[in-house]
Design an enzyme around this catalytic site. Structure first.
Site, mmCIF file in Angstrom:
data_model
loop_
_atom_site.group_PDB
_atom_site.id
_atom_site.type_symbol
_atom_site.label_atom_id
_atom_site.label_comp_id
_atom_site.label_asym_id
_atom_site.label_seq_id
_atom_site.Cartn_x
_atom_site.Cartn_y
_atom_site.Cartn_z
ATOM 1 N N ARG A 63 1.132 4.277 26.196
ATOM 2 C CA ARG A 63 0.646 4.188 27.376
ATOM 3 C C ARG A 63 -0.671 4.113 28.698
ATOM 4 O O ARG A 63 -0.759 3.098 29.161
ATOM 5 C CB ARG A 63 0.608 6.236 28.302
ATOM 6 C CG ARG A 63 0.870 6.485 29.489
ATOM 7 C CD ARG A 63 0.665 8.053 29.369
ATOM 8 N NE ARG A 63 0.824 8.252 30.972
ATOM 9 C CZ ARG A 63 0.575 9.194 31.845
ATOM 10 N NH1 ARG A 63 -0.721 9.301 30.958
ATOM 11 N NH2 ARG A 63 0.548 9.513 32.828
ATOM 12 N N HIS A 67 -1.016 1.681 31.532
ATOM 13 C CA HIS A 67 -2.327 2.096 32.931
ATOM 14 C C HIS A 67 -2.780 1.280 32.460
ATOM 15 O O HIS A 67 -3.325 1.045 33.465
ATOM 16 C CB HIS A 67 -2.139 3.458 32.210
ATOM 17 C CG HIS A 67 -1.500 4.105 33.320
ATOM 18 N ND1 HIS A 67 -1.744 5.701 32.953
ATOM 19 C CD2 HIS A 67 -0.157 3.893 33.244
ATOM 20 C CE1 HIS A 67 -0.387 5.871 33.417
ATOM 21 N NE2 HIS A 67 -0.023 5.482 33.387
ATOM 22 N N ASP A 68 -3.328 0.631 31.480
ATOM 23 C CA ASP A 68 -4.354 -1.011 31.239
ATOM 24 C C ASP A 68 -3.967 -1.693 32.840
ATOM 25 O O ASP A 68 -4.354 -2.390 33.173
ATOM 26 C CB ASP A 68 -5.093 -0.898 30.427
ATOM 27 C CG ASP A 68 -6.557 -2.394 30.518
ATOM 28 O OD1 ASP A 68 -6.923 -2.371 31.175
ATOM 29 O OD2 ASP A 68 -5.999 -3.194 29.679
ATOM 30 N N GLY A 73 -5.451 -5.983 36.337
ATOM 31 C CA GLY A 73 -4.333 -7.143 34.986
ATOM 32 C C GLY A 73 -5.126 -6.094 33.951
ATOM 33 O O GLY A 73 -5.977 -4.774 33.268
ATOM 34 N N SER A 77 -9.898 -1.968 31.713
ATOM 35 C CA SER A 77 -11.344 -1.718 33.059
ATOM 36 C C SER A 77 -10.713 0.231 32.485
ATOM 37 O O SER A 77 -11.447 1.279 33.299
ATOM 38 C CB SER A 77 -10.635 -1.335 33.808
ATOM 39 O OG SER A 77 -8.912 -1.578 34.319
ATOM 40 N N ASN A 92 -3.921 9.350 35.634
ATOM 41 C CA ASN A 92 -5.019 9.536 34.299
ATOM 42 C C ASN A 92 -5.501 10.659 33.967
ATOM 43 O O ASN A 92 -5.339 11.009 33.207
ATOM 44 C CB ASN A 92 -5.746 8.251 34.677
ATOM 45 C CG ASN A 92 -5.710 7.107 33.839
ATOM 46 O OD1 ASN A 92 -4.304 6.975 33.602
ATOM 47 N ND2 ASN A 92 -5.826 5.910 34.889
ATOM 48 N N PRO A 161 2.551 4.224 39.199
ATOM 49 C CA PRO A 161 3.872 5.050 39.818
ATOM 50 C C PRO A 161 3.968 6.487 39.088
ATOM 51 O O PRO A 161 3.258 6.832 38.219
ATOM 52 C CB PRO A 161 4.850 4.003 38.526
ATOM 53 C CG PRO A 161 4.573 3.747 37.842
ATOM 54 C CD PRO A 161 3.272 3.409 38.038
ATOM 55 N N HIS A 191 9.607 6.139 27.413
ATOM 56 C CA HIS A 191 8.859 7.641 27.537
ATOM 57 C C HIS A 191 10.656 7.460 26.211
ATOM 58 O O HIS A 191 10.737 9.208 26.327
ATOM 59 C CB HIS A 191 9.962 8.311 28.894
ATOM 60 C CG HIS A 191 8.767 7.899 29.554
ATOM 61 N ND1 HIS A 191 9.026 8.301 31.762
ATOM 62 C CD2 HIS A 191 7.586 7.584 29.750
ATOM 63 C CE1 HIS A 191 7.557 7.492 32.154
ATOM 64 N NE2 HIS A 191 7.251 8.000 30.943
ATOM 65 N N THR A 192 10.879 6.966 25.039
ATOM 66 C CA THR A 192 11.878 7.912 24.110
ATOM 67 C C THR A 192 9.851 8.775 23.313
ATOM 68 O O THR A 192 10.825 9.196 21.855
ATOM 69 C CB THR A 192 12.177 5.906 23.768
ATOM 70 O OG1 THR A 192 12.923 7.048 22.254
ATOM 71 C CG2 THR A 192 11.145 5.799 22.722
ATOM 72 N N ASP A 244 11.631 13.130 25.638
ATOM 73 C CA ASP A 244 12.597 12.785 25.318
ATOM 74 C C ASP A 244 12.991 14.233 24.141
ATOM 75 O O ASP A 244 12.616 13.817 22.329
ATOM 76 C CB ASP A 244 13.214 11.835 24.068
ATOM 77 C CG ASP A 244 13.933 11.285 23.260
ATOM 78 O OD1 ASP A 244 15.867 12.770 23.660
ATOM 79 O OD2 ASP A 244 13.767 10.311 22.542
ATOM 80 N N ASP A 252 13.635 5.509 20.298
ATOM 81 C CA ASP A 252 15.172 4.915 19.522
ATOM 82 C C ASP A 252 15.632 4.925 21.099
ATOM 83 O O ASP A 252 15.004 4.863 21.835
ATOM 84 C CB ASP A 252 15.176 6.070 19.010
ATOM 85 C CG ASP A 252 15.582 7.611 19.365
ATOM 86 O OD1 ASP A 252 15.034 7.568 20.374
ATOM 87 O OD2 ASP A 252 15.729 8.243 19.073
HETATM 88 C C1 HEM Z 1 8.900 3.334 35.124
HETATM 89 C C2 HEM Z 1 7.308 4.557 35.902
HETATM 90 C C3 HEM Z 1 6.573 5.291 35.040
HETATM 91 C C4 HEM Z 1 6.376 6.669 35.459
HETATM 92 C C5 HEM Z 1 6.614 7.468 36.815
HETATM 93 C C6 HEM Z 1 6.046 7.393 34.771
HETATM 94 C C7 HEM Z 1 4.940 8.277 34.988
HETATM 95 C C8 HEM Z 1 4.999 9.222 33.314
HETATM 96 C C9 HEM Z 1 4.045 10.126 33.591
HETATM 97 C C10 HEM Z 1 3.994 11.510 34.843
HETATM 98 C C11 HEM Z 1 4.168 11.603 32.568
HETATM 99 C C12 HEM Z 1 2.848 12.205 32.216
HETATM 100 C C13 HEM Z 1 1.723 12.189 32.133
HETATM 101 C C14 HEM Z 1 0.945 13.785 32.379
HETATM 102 O O1 HEM Z 1 1.242 14.311 30.778
HETATM 103 O O2 HEM Z 1 0.538 13.961 33.322
HETATM 104 C C15 HEM Z 1 4.088 9.502 31.460
HETATM 105 C C16 HEM Z 1 3.798 9.763 30.310
HETATM 106 C C17 HEM Z 1 3.755 8.707 29.218
HETATM 107 N N1 HEM Z 1 4.188 7.218 30.022
HETATM 108 FE FE1 HEM Z 1 5.174 6.702 31.768
HETATM 109 N N2 HEM Z 1 5.935 6.292 33.304
HETATM 110 C C18 HEM Z 1 6.380 5.257 33.875
HETATM 111 C C19 HEM Z 1 6.576 3.770 33.260
HETATM 112 C C20 HEM Z 1 6.013 3.440 32.019
HETATM 113 C C21 HEM Z 1 5.882 2.636 31.251
HETATM 114 C C22 HEM Z 1 5.912 1.323 31.949
HETATM 115 C C23 HEM Z 1 5.644 3.056 29.179
HETATM 116 C C24 HEM Z 1 5.012 1.805 28.802
HETATM 117 C C25 HEM Z 1 5.336 1.346 28.876
HETATM 118 C C26 HEM Z 1 5.015 4.568 29.536
HETATM 119 C C27 HEM Z 1 4.442 5.273 28.695
HETATM 120 C C28 HEM Z 1 4.798 6.654 28.692
HETATM 121 C C29 HEM Z 1 4.682 7.659 27.824
HETATM 122 C C30 HEM Z 1 4.292 7.062 26.125
HETATM 123 C C31 HEM Z 1 3.820 9.117 27.697
HETATM 124 C C32 HEM Z 1 3.738 9.894 26.895
HETATM 125 C C33 HEM Z 1 2.059 9.594 27.199
HETATM 126 C C34 HEM Z 1 1.502 11.048 25.647
HETATM 127 O O3 HEM Z 1 2.432 11.787 25.430
HETATM 128 O O4 HEM Z 1 0.661 10.936 25.466
HETATM 129 N N3 HEM Z 1 5.497 4.403 31.014
HETATM 130 N N4 HEM Z 1 5.049 9.038 32.202
#
Ligand code: HEM
Ligand SMILES: *[C@@H]1O[C@H](CO)[C@@H](O)[C@H](O)[C@H]1NC(C)=O
Ligand SMILES: *[C@@H]1O[C@H](CO)[C@@H](O)[C@H](O)[C@H]1NC(C)=O
Ligand SMILES: *[C@@H]1O[C@H](CO)[C@@H](O)[C@H](O)[C@H]1NC(C)=O
Ligand SMILES: *[C@@H]1O[C@H](CO)[C@@H](O)[C@H](O)[C@H]1NC(C)=O
Ligand SMILES: *[C@@H]1O[C@H](CO)[C@@H](O)[C@H](O)[C@H]1NC(C)=O
Ligand SMILES: *[C@@H]1O[C@H](CO)[C@@H](O)[C@H](O)[C@H]1NC(C)=O
Length: 329
Positions: A63, A67-68, A73, A77, A92, A161, A191-192, A244, A252
């Site tokens: 993540r 977010h970076d 870019g 940062s 964040n 987002p 989010h898997t 997941d 997966d």
């Molecule tokens: C498509 C739009 C996306 C939205 C709206 C979104 C939103 C979120 C949110 C709200 C969380 C939880 C944050 C919290 O607990 O406060 C999260 C976790 C996470 N996001 Fe996304 N995300 C998106 C796309 C992505 C992308 C593109 C990636 C990586 C390529 C990603 C990787 C992750 C990962 C791995 C976690 C879990 C992090 C952890 O357990 O520390 N997400 N995301």
């Protein structure tokens, strides 16, 4: 003579083209092959250590790279400390994590090759290692990014987002950094692995009077009940649960199967399959990935490389930070 002129003209043209290419400085696989030949092993070892200590760290590192890249870019940062930094932006604060692990990787890298490897590249490699060590694919990470000189908190608030956003709004944010609808769906597959805090999905569990009404029409009823117990109203908003629920630590395609079954944790996740706008945009791709993990993995890798190419600083721009948390003095 005429021939020679023609030839030297050709050589000149080729030279200028090559100089132009160098000036544009595309990222390359072998950027550190002479300056830090063992880089990949050094990072892998540190990521492995971190994941052994806490499995979730794989998700957190993945993540961080995302977010970076979405803010100024892929320039590290997000790693800059300070109250006005990206760490304190809404997407964040209280959720971005893994900064100590990045410090440990940077220290290990510096002790082998001092002052040559950027923090932005470390984030890109750590993201790939995290996917691999979670049972996902490996790919050749492109390298040569340099580190930015500023953090951009308002940029983080605007560009990243949010969990209640519509498919159209999320797609617009991806388009803004050169990613398309396929990338939206494939990258959401991240989010898997990993977890989310009650605070980011509790709007789905209770009948609040605000704009974010309940959406039990989208969320599986048994899952609603279970989540209501885990995340009671007025409970600890920082408590986390798996994105997941099927296989939280495994990379997966269960994330997509969950969406088809109405078991996406975030509203934004479930929108990709269940919203009206999904019918003409993202729904079919969710089904394809849910049916065939090889197609998902293929697209995910392509999209990760694309995301990693977002506005990198190259050549003389930016710097190679000594400490990932502060710009060099
Ligand atoms: C498509 C739009 C996306 C939205 C709206 C979104 C939103 C979120 C949110 C709200 C969380 C939880 C944050 C919290 O607990 O406060 C999260 C976790 C996470 N996001 Fe996304 N995300 C998106 C796309 C992505 C992308 C593109 C990636 C990586 C390529 C990603 C990787 C992750 C990962 C791995 C976690 C879990 C992090 C952890 O357990 O520390 N997400 N995301
Ligand atoms: C911060 O991000 C916004 C949105 O991407 C951008 O328009 C702005 O130029 C950035 N500011 C700085 C100081 O980098
Ligand atoms: C989409 O973005 C617009 C403009 O920023 C905003 O007014 C609207 O509330 C957003 N909708 C959703 C569902 O996120
Ligand atoms: C998104 O871009 C990839 C190439 O990076 C392309 O193969 C794919 O068809 C595009 N998807 C859409 C929906 O335009
Ligand atoms: C929200 O209210 C509606 C109608 O009052 C009810 O049918 C539904 O079960 C409630 N949802 C939750 C999650 O409590
Ligand atoms: C989460 O924890 C932080 C730091 O302890 C606290 O400031 C914040 O209010 C908490 N957030 C929620 C939603 O409970
Ligand atoms: C996915 O598989 C299901 C069940 O076999 C099938 O109904 C559906 O048409 C498939 N969808 C796609 C897009 O392949």
């Amino acid at each position: 003579m005429k021939n020679l002129n023609c030839n030297s003209g050709f050589v000149w043209l080729m030279t200028m083209s090559i100089l132009f290419l160098i000036a544009r400085s595309q990222l390359t696989e072998d950027f550190y092959s002479t300056s830090c030949p063992n880089l990949r092993n050094i990072v892998l070892k540190q990521v492995l250590n971190a994941i052994k200590t806490e499995t979730r760290m794989a998700a957190s590192l993945l993540r961080l790279h995302f977010h970076d890249c979405f803010v100024n870019g892929c320039d590290a940062s997000i790693l800059l400390d300070g109250n006005d930094g990206e760490k304190f932006a809404f997407p964040n604060i209280n959720s971005a994590r893994g900064f100590e692990v990045v410090d440990a990787i940077k220290t290990a890298v510096e002790s082998s090759c001092s002052g040559v490897v950027s923090c932005a590249d470390i984030l890109a490699i750590a993201a790939q290692d995290s996917v691999l060590l979670s049972g996902g694919p490996s790919w050749k990470v492109l390298l040569g990014r340099r580190d930015g000189l500023v953090a951009n908190q308002s940029g983080a608030n605007t560009n990243l987002p949010g969990p209640t956003e519509s498919v159209a709004n999320i797609t617009a944010k991806f388009l803004a950094v050169g990613l398309n609808l396929t990338d939206v769906v494939s990258l959401s597959g991240a989010h898997t692995i990993g977890s989310a805090r009650c605070a980011v999905f509790s709007n789905r569990l209770f009948n609040f009077s605000g704009t974010n009404g309940p959406d039990e029409t989208l969320l599986d009823q048994a899952m609603v009940s279970d989540l209501q117990a885990q995340c009671p109203a007025n409970g600890d908003g920082n408590k986390t649960t798996a994105l997941d629920r099927n296989s939280v630590d495994l990379f997966d395609n269960h994330y997509f199967q969950n969406l088809v079954n109405g078991k996406g944790l975030l509203e934004s996740d479930q929108f990709l399959y269940s919203s009206d706008e999904a019918v003409s945009t993202t729904r079919t791709l969710v089904e394809i990935y849910s049916n065939d993990s090889r197609i998902f993995v293929n697209d995910f890798v392509r999209s990760m490389i694309k995301m990693g190419n977002t506005n990198p600083l190259t050549g003389e721009s930016g710097e190679i930070r000594k400490n990932c948390r502060v710009v060099n003095s």
